[in-house]
Write a protein that holds these residues in place. Sequence first.
Motif, mmCIF file in Angstrom:
data_model
loop_
_atom_site.group_PDB
_atom_site.id
_atom_site.type_symbol
_atom_site.label_atom_id
_atom_site.label_comp_id
_atom_site.label_asym_id
_atom_site.label_seq_id
_atom_site.Cartn_x
_atom_site.Cartn_y
_atom_site.Cartn_z
ATOM 1 N N ALA A 52 0.950 -1.038 0.453
ATOM 2 C CA ALA A 52 0.171 0.019 0.190
ATOM 3 C C ALA A 52 1.252 1.180 0.223
ATOM 4 O O ALA A 52 0.680 1.844 -0.848
ATOM 5 C CB ALA A 52 -1.185 -0.372 0.496
ATOM 6 N N GLN A 53 2.612 1.366 0.875
ATOM 7 C CA GLN A 53 3.052 2.100 0.728
ATOM 8 C C GLN A 53 3.336 2.138 -0.887
ATOM 9 O O GLN A 53 3.869 3.923 -0.774
ATOM 10 C CB GLN A 53 3.683 1.964 1.756
ATOM 11 N N ILE A 54 3.605 1.535 -1.179
ATOM 12 C CA ILE A 54 4.421 1.399 -2.683
ATOM 13 C C ILE A 54 3.651 1.749 -3.356
ATOM 14 O O ILE A 54 4.301 2.950 -4.384
ATOM 15 C CB ILE A 54 5.170 0.361 -3.077
ATOM 16 N N THR A 55 2.243 1.617 -3.926
ATOM 17 C CA THR A 55 1.534 2.225 -4.712
ATOM 18 C C THR A 55 1.085 3.955 -4.481
ATOM 19 O O THR A 55 0.613 4.301 -5.468
ATOM 20 C CB THR A 55 -0.059 1.295 -4.149
ATOM 21 N N ALA A 56 1.203 4.135 -3.380
ATOM 22 C CA ALA A 56 1.104 5.182 -2.571
ATOM 23 C C ALA A 56 1.659 6.578 -3.482
ATOM 24 O O ALA A 56 1.801 7.338 -4.077
ATOM 25 C CB ALA A 56 0.344 5.815 -1.046
ATOM 26 N N ARG A 57 2.837 6.215 -3.071
ATOM 27 C CA ARG A 57 3.889 6.534 -4.056
ATOM 28 C C ARG A 57 4.197 6.447 -5.339
ATOM 29 O O ARG A 57 4.292 7.745 -5.436
ATOM 30 C CB ARG A 57 5.298 6.732 -3.158
ATOM 31 N N ARG A 58 3.655 5.199 -5.346
ATOM 32 C CA ARG A 58 3.894 6.103 -7.491
ATOM 33 C C ARG A 58 2.468 6.350 -7.450
ATOM 34 O O ARG A 58 3.047 7.618 -8.671
ATOM 35 C CB ARG A 58 3.553 4.237 -7.675
ATOM 36 N N LEU A 59 1.545 6.320 -6.776
ATOM 37 C CA LEU A 59 0.374 7.722 -6.968
ATOM 38 C C LEU A 59 1.300 9.104 -7.235
ATOM 39 O O LEU A 59 0.260 9.785 -7.939
ATOM 40 C CB LEU A 59 -0.702 7.447 -6.575
ATOM 41 N N GLN A 60 1.777 9.392 -6.337
ATOM 42 C CA GLN A 60 2.335 10.991 -5.682
ATOM 43 C C GLN A 60 2.949 10.762 -6.683
ATOM 44 O O GLN A 60 2.699 12.292 -7.751
ATOM 45 C CB GLN A 60 2.751 10.774 -4.294
ATOM 46 N N LYS A 61 4.191 10.316 -7.242
ATOM 47 C CA LYS A 61 4.255 10.444 -8.694
ATOM 48 C C LYS A 61 4.313 10.539 -9.876
ATOM 49 O O LYS A 61 4.308 11.816 -10.416
ATOM 50 C CB LYS A 61 5.910 9.383 -8.444
ATOM 51 N N GLU A 62 2.586 9.648 -9.811
ATOM 52 C CA GLU A 62 1.803 10.093 -10.815
ATOM 53 C C GLU A 62 1.525 11.235 -11.056
ATOM 54 O O GLU A 62 1.375 12.135 -12.255
ATOM 55 C CB GLU A 62 1.327 8.738 -11.602
ATOM 56 N N GLU A 63 0.771 11.759 -10.180
ATOM 57 C CA GLU A 63 0.768 13.030 -9.864
ATOM 58 C C GLU A 63 1.159 14.187 -10.200
ATOM 59 O O GLU A 63 1.024 15.334 -11.017
ATOM 60 C CB GLU A 63 -1.099 13.231 -8.676
ATOM 61 N N ALA A 64 2.800 13.880 -9.384
ATOM 62 C CA ALA A 64 3.206 15.523 -9.646
ATOM 63 C C ALA A 64 3.661 15.062 -11.306
ATOM 64 O O ALA A 64 3.717 16.522 -11.624
ATOM 65 C CB ALA A 64 4.363 14.889 -9.030
ATOM 66 N N ALA A 65 4.237 14.156 -11.174
ATOM 67 C CA ALA A 65 4.319 14.148 -12.965
ATOM 68 C C ALA A 65 3.129 14.904 -13.961
ATOM 69 O O ALA A 65 4.008 15.591 -14.744
ATOM 70 C CB ALA A 65 4.607 13.227 -13.534
ATOM 71 N N LYS A 66 1.828 14.795 -13.574
ATOM 72 C CA LYS A 66 0.846 15.002 -14.484
ATOM 73 C C LYS A 66 0.823 16.967 -14.065
ATOM 74 O O LYS A 66 0.611 17.644 -15.052
ATOM 75 C CB LYS A 66 -0.234 14.744 -14.028
#
Length: 91
Positions: A74-88
Amino acid sequence: MSTQQTVRRWILTGSITAIAATGAIYGAGLRSRQQYEEKRKKAVEATPEDMIAQLEVVRSELVGKKLEMERKLAQITARRLQKEEAAKDTK
């Protein structure tokens, strides 16, 4: 004469080292076989209640590991989503 004594000393040292190493390896093998036999004997002689208790302990350990892995996932998924949002946001 001195060279012959040096060679003899090296041969004796090597022989003693080989004997000690062989004895250590053999002793370790005996000990591990003995431990295996003790575990096997305990498993064969265990009552059904003991087996159930052991299985419950193993189950609780596995459930704990599962929960830990799910938390990390869950932590890894949350970090990945944060990175994707930051990239957008930067686009």
